[in-house]
Scaffold this active site. Structure first.
Site, mmCIF file in Angstrom:
data_model
loop_
_atom_site.group_PDB
_atom_site.id
_atom_site.type_symbol
_atom_site.label_atom_id
_atom_site.label_comp_id
_atom_site.label_asym_id
_atom_site.label_seq_id
_atom_site.Cartn_x
_atom_site.Cartn_y
_atom_site.Cartn_z
ATOM 1 N N GLU A 20 0.535 -1.006 -0.290
ATOM 2 C CA GLU A 20 -0.448 0.122 -0.053
ATOM 3 C C GLU A 20 1.122 1.734 -0.039
ATOM 4 O O GLU A 20 0.884 2.227 -0.186
ATOM 5 C CB GLU A 20 -0.366 0.248 0.972
ATOM 6 C CG GLU A 20 -2.117 -0.807 1.432
ATOM 7 C CD GLU A 20 -2.644 -1.100 2.015
ATOM 8 O OE1 GLU A 20 -4.041 -1.410 2.418
ATOM 9 O OE2 GLU A 20 -2.074 -1.036 3.548
ATOM 10 N N ASP A 224 -12.962 -5.828 -0.614
ATOM 11 C CA ASP A 224 -14.145 -7.610 -0.055
ATOM 12 C C ASP A 224 -14.571 -6.592 0.554
ATOM 13 O O ASP A 224 -15.377 -5.144 1.186
ATOM 14 C CB ASP A 224 -12.784 -8.184 0.642
ATOM 15 C CG ASP A 224 -12.839 -7.300 2.005
ATOM 16 O OD1 ASP A 224 -13.329 -7.908 3.110
ATOM 17 O OD2 ASP A 224 -11.569 -7.034 2.614
HETATM 18 N N1 ADE Z 1 -8.838 -4.005 5.117
HETATM 19 C C1 ADE Z 1 -9.301 -5.037 4.175
HETATM 20 N N2 ADE Z 1 -10.278 -5.484 4.433
HETATM 21 C C2 ADE Z 1 -10.345 -5.654 5.493
HETATM 22 C C3 ADE Z 1 -11.428 -6.915 6.113
HETATM 23 N N3 ADE Z 1 -12.420 -6.969 5.923
HETATM 24 N N4 ADE Z 1 -11.991 -6.621 7.989
HETATM 25 C C4 ADE Z 1 -10.288 -5.516 8.518
HETATM 26 N N5 ADE Z 1 -9.197 -5.156 7.767
HETATM 27 C C5 ADE Z 1 -9.455 -5.158 6.620
#
Ligand code: ADE
Length: 266
Positions: A20, A224
């Site tokens: 990142e 996600d």
């Molecule tokens: N960063 C990216 N996706 C995440 C998730 N599902 N839970 C916590 N931090 C995250």
């Protein structure tokens, strides 16, 4: 007494994962590395603007320790967190960008001594992002997302099912958990219906910045849906989508804020 921030002071830019930060680090000029508290702080400039880039690593303690060092040792005039997050709101899709307006630590619960989510002895559960910084980042994100395939290419857009990514502004919640079950994300949505995204650092940095009086905002790209498929293609998404969006958004914001500083200086 409060003093106006010095425009020559650097902006602190934090990310939790190497991938990142690497795109921004590669563009940095005159990078000088300061080792402090098991972190590498890269001091230099990005497109002519003074910045300090730092990898916090993952989680609230890592992020808070990094932010405290940036505040106390590097004289930053603002901090920005950039990286991925899980989409919580049904209105937010993978590939969308969420810019913070406020932050909350969803795993803090000192009840019945203090209300759920309140940080004990501060009276605060929700830490506000700096409005001007958040607005500027949202505008930059909108500009950049006007043509997403020029950043990531059609094949990558197709591979991740990205069509017309959008920019949202609102609550980001943070906790020391990677949320990767539908049961957990449903519970979070039920408890905090206005939360747009979940990650593991932003609200901790927001608390430190509140305590130091330093403007702060976060720009997060949704990798996600914080459910049972949350870890699928996660590293590839960061390399092929997140890092490109985030570099473009931050460069756009830096050039816009430079123009604003120049016009104030006359
Ligand atoms: N960063 C990216 N996706 C995440 C998730 N599902 N839970 C916590 N931090 C995250």
């Amino acid at each position: 007494m409060t003093t106006a921030p010095n425009p020559a002071s650097p902006i602190g830019i934090i990310a939790a994962l190497h991938q990142e930060l690497s795109g921004l680090l590669a563009l940095m000029r005159g990078g000088q590395c300061v080792h402090l508290g098991s972190r590498e702080f890269w001091i230099g400039d990005l497109d002519g603007r003074p910045v300090v880039l730092v990898l916090s690593r993952v989680g609230k303690v890592a992020a808070a320790a990094t932010a405290a060092a940036l505040a106390s040792r590097f004289g930053v005039r603002a901090m920005i967190f950039t990286g991925v997050a899980g989409a919580l709101s049904p209105q937010v899709a993978i590939g969308d960008v969420v810019v913070s307006t406020e932050f909350l630590q969803h795993d803090v619960d000192a009840s019945p001594l203090f209300p759920r989510w309140e940080i004990p002895l501060t009276g605060i559960a929700r830490f506000e992002a700096d409005a001007a910084l958040a607005d500027g980042l949202s505008r930059s994100a909108r500009d950049v997302l006007a043509d997403p395939s020029s950043l990531v290419g059609d094949a990558v857009m197709h591979a991740f099912g990205l069509t017309a990514p959008r920019v949202h502004s609102g609550l980001i919640v943070s906790g020391d958990r990677f949320v990767s079950t539908a049961a957990e994300s449903t519970a979070l949505r039920g408890a905090l219906p206005d939360a747009l995204a979940v990650e593991m650092e932003g609200a901790a940095v927001a608390q430190v910045c509140h305590e130091w009086g330093i403007p702060f905002a976060a720009v997060r790209i949704m990798s996600d849906r914080a459910d049972d498929s949350a870890s699928v293609d996660f590293p590839r998404f960061i390399t092929e989508v997140e890092s490109r969006y985030s570099v473009a958004i931050i460069r756009r914001w830096l050039s816009g804020s430079q123009a604003a500083a120049d016009s104030r200086a006359g």
